[in-house]
Write an enzyme that holds these catalytic residues in place. Sequence first.
Site, mmCIF file in Angstrom:
data_model
loop_
_atom_site.group_PDB
_atom_site.id
_atom_site.type_symbol
_atom_site.label_atom_id
_atom_site.label_comp_id
_atom_site.label_asym_id
_atom_site.label_seq_id
_atom_site.Cartn_x
_atom_site.Cartn_y
_atom_site.Cartn_z
ATOM 1 N N GLU A 1 -6.508 13.296 31.404
ATOM 2 C CA GLU A 1 -7.640 12.493 31.050
ATOM 3 C C GLU A 1 -8.400 11.900 32.053
ATOM 4 O O GLU A 1 -9.328 12.116 32.249
ATOM 5 C CB GLU A 1 -7.337 11.293 29.942
ATOM 6 N N SER B 1 -11.128 7.117 19.391
ATOM 7 C CA SER B 1 -12.557 7.750 19.337
ATOM 8 C C SER B 1 -12.356 8.951 18.446
ATOM 9 O O SER B 1 -11.488 9.740 18.541
ATOM 10 C CB SER B 1 -12.680 8.488 20.873
ATOM 11 N N GLN C 1 -6.989 10.378 19.620
ATOM 12 C CA GLN C 1 -5.922 9.936 20.545
ATOM 13 C C GLN C 1 -5.806 8.392 19.889
ATOM 14 O O GLN C 1 -6.472 7.389 19.997
ATOM 15 C CB GLN C 1 -6.325 9.734 21.932
ATOM 16 N N SER D 1 -4.230 2.911 22.029
ATOM 17 C CA SER D 1 -4.292 1.440 22.110
ATOM 18 C C SER D 1 -4.058 0.786 20.787
ATOM 19 O O SER D 1 -4.075 1.344 19.571
ATOM 20 C CB SER D 1 -5.776 1.397 22.083
HETATM 21 C C1 LIG Z 1 -15.698 4.186 25.012
HETATM 22 C C2 LIG Z 1 -14.182 4.045 24.704
HETATM 23 C C3 LIG Z 1 -13.249 4.985 24.121
HETATM 24 C C4 LIG Z 1 -11.926 4.733 23.873
HETATM 25 N N1 LIG Z 1 -11.199 5.657 23.366
HETATM 26 C C5 LIG Z 1 -9.933 5.566 22.927
HETATM 27 C C6 LIG Z 1 -9.299 6.378 22.049
HETATM 28 O O1 LIG Z 1 -9.665 7.628 21.923
HETATM 29 N N2 LIG Z 1 -8.067 6.124 21.764
HETATM 30 C C7 LIG Z 1 -7.323 5.128 22.351
HETATM 31 O O2 LIG Z 1 -6.145 4.672 22.205
HETATM 32 N N3 LIG Z 1 -7.983 3.911 22.983
HETATM 33 C C8 LIG Z 1 -9.287 4.156 23.274
HETATM 34 N N4 LIG Z 1 -10.105 3.349 24.061
HETATM 35 C C9 LIG Z 1 -9.526 1.974 24.321
HETATM 36 C C10 LIG Z 1 -8.993 2.084 25.789
HETATM 37 O O3 LIG Z 1 -7.978 2.741 26.171
HETATM 38 C C11 LIG Z 1 -8.809 0.524 26.002
HETATM 39 O O4 LIG Z 1 -9.983 -0.353 25.922
HETATM 40 C C12 LIG Z 1 -8.335 0.274 27.720
HETATM 41 O O5 LIG Z 1 -7.030 0.706 27.919
HETATM 42 C C13 LIG Z 1 -8.172 -1.203 27.831
HETATM 43 O O6 LIG Z 1 -7.599 -1.878 26.882
HETATM 44 P P1 LIG Z 1 -8.139 -3.065 26.405
HETATM 45 O O7 LIG Z 1 -9.376 -2.902 25.554
HETATM 46 O O8 LIG Z 1 -7.010 -3.823 25.142
HETATM 47 O O9 LIG Z 1 -8.148 -4.445 27.188
HETATM 48 P P2 LIG Z 1 -6.829 -5.285 27.904
HETATM 49 O O10 LIG Z 1 -5.922 -4.323 28.262
HETATM 50 O O11 LIG Z 1 -6.920 -6.503 27.051
HETATM 51 O O12 LIG Z 1 -7.711 -5.711 29.337
HETATM 52 C C14 LIG Z 1 -8.790 -6.591 29.457
HETATM 53 C C15 LIG Z 1 -9.256 -6.985 30.579
HETATM 54 O O13 LIG Z 1 -7.869 -7.359 31.517
HETATM 55 C C16 LIG Z 1 -7.801 -6.554 32.462
HETATM 56 N N5 LIG Z 1 -6.280 -6.425 32.665
HETATM 57 C C17 LIG Z 1 -5.211 -6.059 31.798
HETATM 58 N N6 LIG Z 1 -3.906 -6.298 32.342
HETATM 59 C C18 LIG Z 1 -4.367 -6.302 33.746
HETATM 60 C C19 LIG Z 1 -3.496 -6.149 34.771
HETATM 61 N N7 LIG Z 1 -2.278 -6.115 34.525
HETATM 62 N N8 LIG Z 1 -3.826 -6.253 35.933
HETATM 63 C C20 LIG Z 1 -5.312 -6.652 36.155
HETATM 64 N N9 LIG Z 1 -6.042 -6.659 35.112
HETATM 65 C C21 LIG Z 1 -5.634 -6.393 33.862
HETATM 66 C C22 LIG Z 1 -8.228 -5.002 32.116
HETATM 67 O O14 LIG Z 1 -8.568 -4.224 33.339
HETATM 68 C C23 LIG Z 1 -9.462 -5.619 31.429
HETATM 69 O O15 LIG Z 1 -10.546 -5.761 32.424
HETATM 70 C C24 LIG Z 1 -11.361 3.626 24.321
HETATM 71 C C25 LIG Z 1 -12.062 2.771 24.924
HETATM 72 C C26 LIG Z 1 -13.445 2.588 25.170
HETATM 73 C C27 LIG Z 1 -14.479 1.564 25.698
#
Ligand SMILES: Cc1cc2nc3c(=O)[nH]c(=O)nc-3n(C[C@H](O)[C@H](O)[C@H](O)COP(=O)(O)OP(=O)(O)OC[C@H]3O[C@@H](n4cnc5c(N)ncnc54)[C@H](O)[C@@H]3O)c2cc1C
Length: 376
Positions: free
Chosen positions: A243, A160, A125, A128
């Site tokens: 998902e 992932s 996928q 992100s």
């Molecule tokens: C084990 C694992 C597997 C993953 N696998 C994949 C994958 O296969 N493909 C893929 O594309 N992605 C993958 N991801 C990424 C995952 O989808 C993102 O980490 C997740 O969507 C959060 O985005 P970010 O890390 O950019 O955090 P951010 O969006 O920067 O968020 C940081 C913090 O701010 C908070 N926050 C952000 N916006 C808001 C809001 N509007 N209101 C309140 N709080 C908010 C969030 O909840 C979080 O606590 C994976 C992540 C993990 C941990």
Amino acid sequence: MDLDLDAATIAFRDEARDWLRSNLPDRRLASFDTAEGFAEHREWEARLADARWSVVSWPSEFGGRDASLLEWVLFEEEYYAAGAPLRVNQNGIFMLAPTLFSHGTEEQQRRILPKMARSEEVWAQAWSEPEAGSDIAALRSTATRTEGGWLLNGQKTWSSRAAFADHAFGLFRSDPASTRHKGLTYFMADLRADGVTVRPIPQLDGEPGFAEIFFDDVFVSDVDVIGAVGEGWKVAMTTANNERGLSLRSPGRFLAAADRLVDEWSRHGRPREFADRVADAWIGARAYQLYTFGTVTRLAEGGQLGPESSVNKLFWSHLDVALHETALDLLGPESEVDDWSGGWLFSLAGPIYGGTDQIQRTTVAERLLGLPRGDR
Ligand SMILES: Cc1cc2nc3c(=O)[nH]c(=O)nc-3n(C[C@H](O)[C@H](O)[C@H](O)COP(=O)(O)OP(=O)(O)OC[C@H]3O[C@@H](n4cnc5c(N)ncnc54)[C@H](O)[C@@H]3O)c2cc1C
């Protein structure tokens, strides 16, 4: 639904149980975050496919058994209870496949699904981006029209299993004049195509469980667009709902872990101070099973997965954390054995991947409870 299973369903479940008992790998496979483990998992999934157990609920023409969703839930229970390997192609079979069933063309289904069922082609996928995680609509990757298809540019991250996968699916902005959720298109791309660079990201354990994917003028043909051009957000919601709401994390995973926890508690003399937490974990897993029976009944009657998928995701991800924390507190240093501690570490990611807690709670507040939209 009637919780008394009919004879055909019981026969299906028993056949799955017998096959799994006789065919499980005789040792634990290496982690699929390593090249060796990835290959071993592919082999296992090809064996499952040979016996038509890899994608039971798919039509038989694509390698399935035409099983009902209820039978799939029961198969998953047997799969996890048997301790069978995690699925290396989980993002393909549990996320992209339902998307193709809802939005793909017949040609796409025929071309992609049989190879996915055998894990000849493993899918990642690619959603992100460095500046677009929770807020996917802020993505910057682009798709530019060219003859016969599109040129993809941009950077995806946290994908992932992309370090060893063959293909990826994701959203790109195809209308440069558009903003936010409009003007996005859902593409499939070959990770070995010219212009693709996959850069593995090592996890805390040193293995590349994720990768960044760079697209530099990568040609993708029109046949690899899912749904209509510019309608990618709608297609992506199908993937996200699967998902969060059903297929990626079925109840079998949590029922098996809860049963193991009860066994550990018994083996340790049933300490009273842990009784409530162990019981809560078991009840939580069973509640999720019953809720899922409700979901598949609703879908069988023509319903759709919707924003309630966010409630589901909050439930299973927190159940997983609580269950593993209980195991760690109960077992102490012994939790290193049988990988309870590894399971705990992974459980901590549950409230992040697939959309964080905060995002799920916002969806629940706005779309299910009808609370006012916050400022964004
Ligand atoms: C084990 C694992 C597997 C993953 N696998 C994949 C994958 O296969 N493909 C893929 O594309 N992605 C993958 N991801 C990424 C995952 O989808 C993102 O980490 C997740 O969507 C959060 O985005 P970010 O890390 O950019 O955090 P951010 O969006 O920067 O968020 C940081 C913090 O701010 C908070 N926050 C952000 N916006 C808001 C809001 N509007 N209101 C309140 N709080 C908010 C969030 O909840 C979080 O606590 C994976 C992540 C993990 C941990």
